[in-house]
Design an enzyme around this catalytic site. Sequence first.
Site, PDB file in Angstrom:
ATOM      1  N   ARG A   1       0.848  -1.188   0.000  1.00 10.55           N
ATOM      2  CA  ARG A   1       0.000   0.000   0.000  1.00 10.55           C
ATOM      3  C   ARG A   1       0.884   1.239   0.000  1.00 10.55           C
ATOM      4  O   ARG A   1       1.960   1.250   0.618  1.00 10.55           O
ATOM      5  CB  ARG A   1      -0.863   0.040   1.263  1.00 10.55           C
TER       6      ARG A   1
ATOM      7  N   HIS B   1      -0.574   0.330  -9.861  1.00 11.65           N
ATOM      8  CA  HIS B   1      -1.341  -0.576  -8.994  1.00 11.65           C
ATOM      9  C   HIS B   1      -1.901  -1.760  -9.788  1.00 11.65           C
ATOM     10  O   HIS B   1      -3.119  -1.969  -9.859  1.00 11.65           O
ATOM     11  CB  HIS B   1      -2.477   0.166  -8.269  1.00 11.65           C
TER      12      HIS B   1
END
Lengths: 310, 310
Positions: B225, B273
């Site tokens: 993250r 991502h």
Amino acid sequence: MAVLFRSSSSDNAQRWREALAREMPELEFRVWPVIGDPAEIEFALVWHPQPGLLASLPNLRLIASLGAGVDHILSDPELPRHVPLVRLVDPYMTVAMSEYVLMQVLRLHRHEPDYAAQQRAGIWRELPQSNASERRVGILGLGELGRDAAVKLRALGFDVAGWSRTAKSVEGVASFHGADGLGAFLARSEILVCLLPLTSETENILNREIFARLPRGAALVNAARGGHLAEADLIPALDSGQLSWAVLDVFRDEPLPAGHPFWRHERILMTPHVAAATNPPTAARVVADNFRRCREGRTLLNVVDYEAGY
Amino acid sequence: MAVLFRSSSSDNAQRWREALAREMPELEFRVWPVIGDPAEIEFALVWHPQPGLLASLPNLRLIASLGAGVDHILSDPELPRHVPLVRLVDPYMTVAMSEYVLMQVLRLHRHEPDYAAQQRAGIWRELPQSNASERRVGILGLGELGRDAAVKLRALGFDVAGWSRTAKSVEGVASFHGADGLGAFLARSEILVCLLPLTSETENILNREIFARLPRGAALVNAARGGHLAEADLIPALDSGQLSWAVLDVFRDEPLPAGHPFWRHERILMTPHVAAATNPPTAARVVADNFRRCREGRTLLNVVDYEAGY
């Protein structure tokens, strides 16, 4: 008696001298061009020896290649073919080659070069992505290197096929062989990896006709020899979109000459012949084993078949 | 009864609708912001739901995350914590994450970004290269994802260690845990891969002090993250040479804003991502299994511990 050493890079000589001295301290190590008395040369440990060098050594008993391939030795028209020639098969180099192949196949599979281009252009965009099990990889050549790479790609889940001149079988890998098997093999290869030996039969095998038989947008990885690639055919195949990317570790002329169009083509990813560099500490053990076998009249390992050319 | 679906991308909704209909055809699929009667919502299948959304559903029985992490759900201060929350653990995504980690570790190990820079500069130069067995990789986090990546890196021969909050053991992987184990783990990690859950304890864990405890010239891969990285600490560490490269798949703000210095830094390699995107056909099976377990009062799988935060 002595070994004559000749490599393409001078810094290698010292590492080989030390490594071979650990294995065979009695063996005198002579670095070309300092040959001394040619009659004292028992072994040759060479990369791309100049034509006639090996023929000038009257008591030569064994020629050992400094690499996995021997095309650079067989190209000598005066090569003394009564002397056995052995390839260098070092598990350390095999591991290195498989690392390289896995890295490049993963990069192509995961669109890494596209994402790098997007980063340079400031673009945030997800591309469609399948899993390895949905990606068809084809390995040209199922020798030591091709087999190891195929098994490791399979372990990562890739759908792997292999092609070789004669029939070979690798567990979990769809195997094709000969001219008859080439078409079906190419038709399924989204990523084509060349690990063939360079022979008169495989020279220029990576050419326009072969590219046309791959699925549109396939990618090419050549980690074998520059001579496998018909250089003039590559850029048109990339520019037309028939090939999406070419990853090249080897070239016809090395170092690749300045100004060669491969340097600057945006769909060519190149490395300077580093996929599987010889590692003297481990390779010297393999080489010394064959030198000892030769002296003791035992069976040599990885002997080249002069007929087949590898 | 119905499931409320909310994701960050609208094209996902149709794929999820079809995939979940194959598993539970009787379940009505409502795509936020079209909620209909809130009392009819039995399940929520969400990514980053806006604060208060889940609390507004009186008959909600289960919250399912659309990703492996749940930090995007736990950040809701009104989250109804009496409702169980499950993470998405899909083997298809685990495979994808390990592909990504292997690819990036292999690239860093084999100096691929350096060779790419050399190609752009027209430089032919071989760099010193060790084998995977001589390369120390450290995985932060030994959950589903960290464990799978560690095992696969080990199978390629890397010297792998892992660190986790509580003691865990993975065969062939040196395991460290807790604050006491962190220093020794970092001191040996030439390539550091973050696969931790994002919690109050792990936020900003990738910071200046951690970088200083890595071997000089270590590389960082963050596939967890954006919140794990203290963004302001990264570029100084790269510019000083303490870190050689940073590979980032995740960012505090996604998409990464135009003009953010990460886009242009020559030692930051970024992807948008994409390391382990949710794959509706396989993920729907996993989600439907938990929905059925919930209805039938059976044990739920991959339930989040609200205390631990993952």
